[in-house]
Scaffold this motif. Sequence first.
Motif, PDB file in Angstrom:
ATOM      1  N   PHE A  25       6.038  -8.752  -1.978  1.00 24.34           N
ATOM      2  CA  PHE A  25       6.010  -7.475  -2.802  1.00 24.34           C
ATOM      3  C   PHE A  25       6.068  -7.519  -4.098  1.00 24.34           C
ATOM      4  O   PHE A  25       7.095  -8.021  -4.653  1.00 24.34           O
ATOM      5  CB  PHE A  25       6.883  -6.408  -2.092  1.00 24.34           C
ATOM      6  N   ASP A  61      12.507   0.866  -1.677  1.00 21.20           N
ATOM      7  CA  ASP A  61      13.651  -0.405  -1.443  1.00 21.20           C
ATOM      8  C   ASP A  61      13.256  -1.395  -0.792  1.00 21.20           C
ATOM      9  O   ASP A  61      12.558  -1.278   0.285  1.00 21.20           O
ATOM     10  CB  ASP A  61      14.722   0.399  -1.018  1.00 21.20           C
ATOM     11  N   GLN A  62      13.263  -2.612  -1.513  1.00 22.69           N
ATOM     12  CA  GLN A  62      12.818  -3.781  -0.481  1.00 22.69           C
ATOM     13  C   GLN A  62      13.935  -4.286   0.335  1.00 22.69           C
ATOM     14  O   GLN A  62      15.045  -4.492  -0.318  1.00 22.69           O
ATOM     15  CB  GLN A  62      12.260  -4.879  -1.279  1.00 22.69           C
ATOM     16  N   GLN A  63      13.832  -4.232   1.654  1.00 16.19           N
ATOM     17  CA  GLN A  63      14.886  -4.782   2.379  1.00 16.19           C
ATOM     18  C   GLN A  63      14.446  -6.073   3.211  1.00 16.19           C
ATOM     19  O   GLN A  63      13.144  -6.385   2.920  1.00 16.19           O
ATOM     20  CB  GLN A  63      15.288  -3.812   3.375  1.00 16.19           C
ATOM     21  N   GLU A  78       7.903 -11.386   5.184  1.00 16.89           N
ATOM     22  CA  GLU A  78       7.950 -11.616   3.777  1.00 16.89           C
ATOM     23  C   GLU A  78       7.846 -13.211   3.266  1.00 16.89           C
ATOM     24  O   GLU A  78       7.628 -13.676   2.494  1.00 16.89           O
ATOM     25  CB  GLU A  78       9.341 -11.097   3.231  1.00 16.89           C
ATOM     26  N   LEU A 137       9.556  -2.505   3.459  1.00 19.21           N
ATOM     27  CA  LEU A 137       9.867  -1.781   2.250  1.00 19.21           C
ATOM     28  C   LEU A 137      10.062  -0.318   2.782  1.00 19.21           C
ATOM     29  O   LEU A 137       9.571   0.129   3.972  1.00 19.21           O
ATOM     30  CB  LEU A 137       8.368  -1.461   1.661  1.00 19.21           C
TER      31      LEU A 137
END
Length: 124
Positions: A69, A87-89, A64, A93
């Motif tokens: 994103f 869901d973005q963790q 990231e 993703l």
Amino acid sequence: MSKLFTSFSILLLFLSFAPAQLKAQVIAGTGNYEMCYGMPVAMPVFVQNMNSVDTLKLVLQYDETVLDFVEYFAFNSALAGGTFSIDQQEDALVINWARGTGATIESDTLVWLRFKGLVGSTTL
């Protein structure tokens, strides 16, 4: 002789209730892309051999600090009527989808993802 017969009977009983194996494995991927700093790039998530699937979870890992994103759009119409989320963790993703009845996508785009390039390079 009775022990052998009993063991054989138990083995036969066990094998008759063994779950069926999958005939094909679902294949997913994004391909390779290059992007410039600050420029958004849309990339499809492809799937193959998705036959009668009623629950899907894909985890796409990336750095990231290199990619940001932005959004997802245009998910496959075969997924209509189900619950779809991304869901973005941290560094990943997670694409989730579920529906009471299975969906089939032989070879097509599952969803489009849009990222913005930062610095460096990463894999997805």
